[in-house]
Write a protein that holds these residues in place. Structure first.
Motif, PDB file in Angstrom:
ATOM      1  N   LEU A  98       0.838  -1.199   0.000  1.00  0.00           N
ATOM      2  CA  LEU A  98       0.000   0.000   0.000  1.00  0.00           C
ATOM      3  C   LEU A  98       0.873   1.251   0.000  1.00  0.00           C
ATOM      4  O   LEU A  98       1.790   1.409   0.820  1.00  0.00           O
ATOM      5  CB  LEU A  98      -0.916  -0.010   1.221  1.00  0.00           C
ATOM      6  CG  LEU A  98      -2.014   1.056   1.261  1.00  0.00           C
ATOM      7  CD1 LEU A  98      -2.954   0.902   0.068  1.00  0.00           C
ATOM      8  CD2 LEU A  98      -2.799   0.965   2.562  1.00  0.00           C
ATOM      9  N   ASP A  99       0.593   2.138  -0.953  1.00  0.00           N
ATOM     10  CA  ASP A  99       1.311   3.410  -1.074  1.00  0.00           C
ATOM     11  C   ASP A  99       0.281   4.509  -1.306  1.00  0.00           C
ATOM     12  O   ASP A  99      -0.127   4.771  -2.434  1.00  0.00           O
ATOM     13  CB  ASP A  99       2.308   3.339  -2.228  1.00  0.00           C
ATOM     14  CG  ASP A  99       3.085   4.639  -2.416  1.00  0.00           C
ATOM     15  OD1 ASP A  99       3.197   5.409  -1.432  1.00  0.00           O
ATOM     16  OD2 ASP A  99       3.561   4.897  -3.545  1.00  0.00           O
ATOM     17  N   GLY A 100      -0.170   5.124  -0.232  1.00  0.00           N
ATOM     18  CA  GLY A 100      -1.223   6.127  -0.341  1.00  0.00           C
ATOM     19  C   GLY A 100      -2.535   5.481  -0.751  1.00  0.00           C
ATOM     20  O   GLY A 100      -3.036   4.566  -0.094  1.00  0.00           O
ATOM     21  N   ASP A 101      -3.098   5.964  -1.855  1.00  0.00           N
ATOM     22  CA  ASP A 101      -4.367   5.412  -2.329  1.00  0.00           C
ATOM     23  C   ASP A 101      -4.167   4.401  -3.464  1.00  0.00           C
ATOM     24  O   ASP A 101      -5.079   4.141  -4.240  1.00  0.00           O
ATOM     25  CB  ASP A 101      -5.309   6.532  -2.777  1.00  0.00           C
ATOM     26  CG  ASP A 101      -4.696   7.405  -3.868  1.00  0.00           C
ATOM     27  OD1 ASP A 101      -3.528   7.158  -4.247  1.00  0.00           O
ATOM     28  OD2 ASP A 101      -5.390   8.321  -4.346  1.00  0.00           O
ATOM     29  N   HIS A 102      -2.946   3.834  -3.559  1.00  0.00           N
ATOM     30  CA  HIS A 102      -2.643   2.807  -4.552  1.00  0.00           C
ATOM     31  C   HIS A 102      -1.917   1.634  -3.889  1.00  0.00           C
ATOM     32  O   HIS A 102      -1.254   1.800  -2.852  1.00  0.00           O
ATOM     33  CB  HIS A 102      -1.748   3.346  -5.674  1.00  0.00           C
ATOM     34  CG  HIS A 102      -2.462   4.222  -6.665  1.00  0.00           C
ATOM     35  ND1 HIS A 102      -2.875   5.506  -6.352  1.00  0.00           N
ATOM     36  CD2 HIS A 102      -2.841   3.993  -7.960  1.00  0.00           C
ATOM     37  CE1 HIS A 102      -3.472   6.045  -7.413  1.00  0.00           C
ATOM     38  NE2 HIS A 102      -3.463   5.144  -8.397  1.00  0.00           N
ATOM     39  N   TYR A 103      -2.068   0.469  -4.488  1.00  0.00           N
ATOM     40  CA  TYR A 103      -1.181  -0.650  -4.197  1.00  0.00           C
ATOM     41  C   TYR A 103      -0.111  -0.691  -5.288  1.00  0.00           C
ATOM     42  O   TYR A 103      -0.413  -0.487  -6.475  1.00  0.00           O
ATOM     43  CB  TYR A 103      -1.937  -1.984  -4.214  1.00  0.00           C
ATOM     44  CG  TYR A 103      -2.866  -2.202  -3.045  1.00  0.00           C
ATOM     45  CD1 TYR A 103      -2.372  -2.664  -1.830  1.00  0.00           C
ATOM     46  CD2 TYR A 103      -4.229  -1.965  -3.157  1.00  0.00           C
ATOM     47  CE1 TYR A 103      -3.221  -2.870  -0.751  1.00  0.00           C
ATOM     48  CE2 TYR A 103      -5.089  -2.172  -2.096  1.00  0.00           C
ATOM     49  CZ  TYR A 103      -4.577  -2.632  -0.884  1.00  0.00           C
ATOM     50  OH  TYR A 103      -5.416  -2.842   0.170  1.00  0.00           O
ATOM     51  N   ARG A 128       0.868   0.205 -10.416  1.00  0.00           N
ATOM     52  CA  ARG A 128       0.095   0.976  -9.439  1.00  0.00           C
ATOM     53  C   ARG A 128      -1.402   0.729  -9.674  1.00  0.00           C
ATOM     54  O   ARG A 128      -1.932   1.030 -10.750  1.00  0.00           O
ATOM     55  CB  ARG A 128       0.425   2.462  -9.540  1.00  0.00           C
ATOM     56  CG  ARG A 128       1.874   2.770  -9.169  1.00  0.00           C
ATOM     57  CD  ARG A 128       2.142   4.268  -9.126  1.00  0.00           C
ATOM     58  NE  ARG A 128       1.390   4.936  -8.062  1.00  0.00           N
ATOM     59  CZ  ARG A 128       1.769   5.000  -6.787  1.00  0.00           C
ATOM     60  NH1 ARG A 128       2.892   4.410  -6.403  1.00  0.00           N
ATOM     61  NH2 ARG A 128       1.032   5.642  -5.902  1.00  0.00           N
TER      62      ARG A 128
END
Length: 397
Positions: free
Chosen positions: A146-151, A220
């Motif tokens: 998970l990176d912010g609102d993205h995987y 992403r």
């Protein structure tokens, strides 16, 4: 079990049969009869013809655009489609991911994906198996961080059927490492046009291209493309696999193959081997008996659908019997072809694919190619050895 059809069901059968004889694209049926492979455009044309009729998704609830058929009508439809030789629908969208979206997706996801699946505007692929994680699917290593609102997804999927046709792929990815490997798995839907997605063909032993390797490098994926809760992908996968394993039966298609086998034997230049060779005739009879048993097993496996339930673990029995019967039928074609089974043409997209093979009986080349292709049936969808383990656990063995 009462197998007699009601007058309404008989009328329904005649309606479906008439459509396939007059309303369905006849050029596609001609290609199938000629032993040609169908292109993506052919498959889409077939599905969109059924969609325009309202018949593309017999198993979908009416609320999502299904025709509202009974289980019996759905079985009749499948029989008539296969009897005439029309291609089955591409299952990854209609039969596999759609029930998961319906059961566990958000309303926004349903609105986004289901209409395109129902209209055959979008093809889907299934990203489950990996190198080293095929039958033992829970050992998958494709990771999503998970990176912010993205995987951010990295890994590789393999044996991806029709991945070269797909606009979307649904994947199981690992979002957490846990002691129990079935936990920490998440269900993501990925746009195949996303940077970092690469599809590499796998040419199978029959010379065809239906399988692929899908590499995912720093892909992403928006969190909104996750189905359900993070870490519960294994639960959703089990729901999907129960539907997948009941889709293998294709009883009518197998009966059509058996009729074709009898016709090919009667017309063979070396004489009717089914009449002259007792061993081959006995094996043919054994396969026919097994096919009747498969039909009864299919009725039992589909019975829960009449009360709105998903198929249970009895789907494992159906998967074993259906795939082994499919292999047995194609083995009969190889036995009948004899020496003519060796030279088969690999690329059957062209109308003149038989050029240079005029001296070879028409059934031999596609029959042997089908034999090679069918070897995979007892492997994909969970190997038959795995299915036997599932059955053993249910019996407490």
């Amino acid at each position: 079990m009462n197998l007699d059809l009601s007058p309404d069901d008989e009328r329904f059968r005649q309606e479906v049969r008439s459509y396939f004889e007059t309303g369905y694209p006849q050029d596609i049926l001609a290609k199938v009869r000629n032993g040609q492979r169908l292109t993506k455009a052919d498959l889409r044309a077939s599905e969109q013809a059924l969609s325009a009729k309202g018949w593309l998704a017999p198993g979908w609830p009416e609320a999502y655009g299904g025709p509202g058929w009974t289980v019996t009508q759905r079985f009749i439809f499948d029989e008539e489609l296969e009897r005439v030789g029309a291609p089955n629908v591409s299952p990854m969208g209609l039969l596999y991911v759609a029930p998961v979206i319906m059961a566990f997706g958000t309303q926004a996801q349903k609105d986004r994906w289901l209409p395109d699946i129902l209209a055959s505007r979008v093809f889907w692929a299934q990203g489950y198996s990996e190198p080293g994680a095929g039958s033992d699917l829970a050992s998958l290593r494709t990771a999503a961080v998970l990176d912010g609102d993205h995987y951010v997804v990295n890994g590789e999927k393999t044996w991806t059927s029709l991945g070269h046709h797909a606009e979307w792929i649904f994947c199981l990815v690992r979002t957490q490492t846990t002691e129990r490997k079935q936990e920490g798995i998440t269900f993501l839907c990925i746009d195949m046009a996303t940077p970092g997605v690469q599809v590499t063909p796998i040419i199978s032993i029959d010379g065809g291209h239906s399988l692929n390797r899908v590499s995912l490098q720093d892909v992403r994926v928006p969190v909104e493309n996750r189905i359900g809760e993070e870490g519960r992908g294994w639960t959703y996968a089990r729901h999907l696999l129960s539907h997948e394993r009941t889709s293998y039966a294709h009883v009518a298609a197998k009966r059509r193959q058996m009729e074709s086998l009898k016709a090919a034997s009667a017309a063979a230049p070396w004489g009717d081997l089914l009449e002259s060779q007792g061993g081959l005739r006995r094996r043919f009879a054994e396969v026919e008996i097994g096919l009747t048993a498969l039909e009864m097993t299919t009725y039992r496996a589909l019975a829960p659908l009449s009360s709105g339930q998903a198929p249970g673990d009895e789907a494992s029995i159906l998967k074993i019997h259906a795939t082994e019967t499919a292999q047995a039928i194609t083995e009969l074609f190889v036995n009948l072809a004899g020496d003519y089974g060796e030279p088969y043409f690999e690329n059957r997209f062209r109308e003149d694919w038989r050029a240079g093979l005029e001296d070879i009986p028409a059934f031999a080349a596609p029959g042997v190619a089908e034999y090679f292709q069918t070897r995979a049936q007892t492997i994909y969808g969970g190997t038959n050895e795995i299915q036997r383990n599932i059955i053993a656990r249910q019996l407490g063995l």
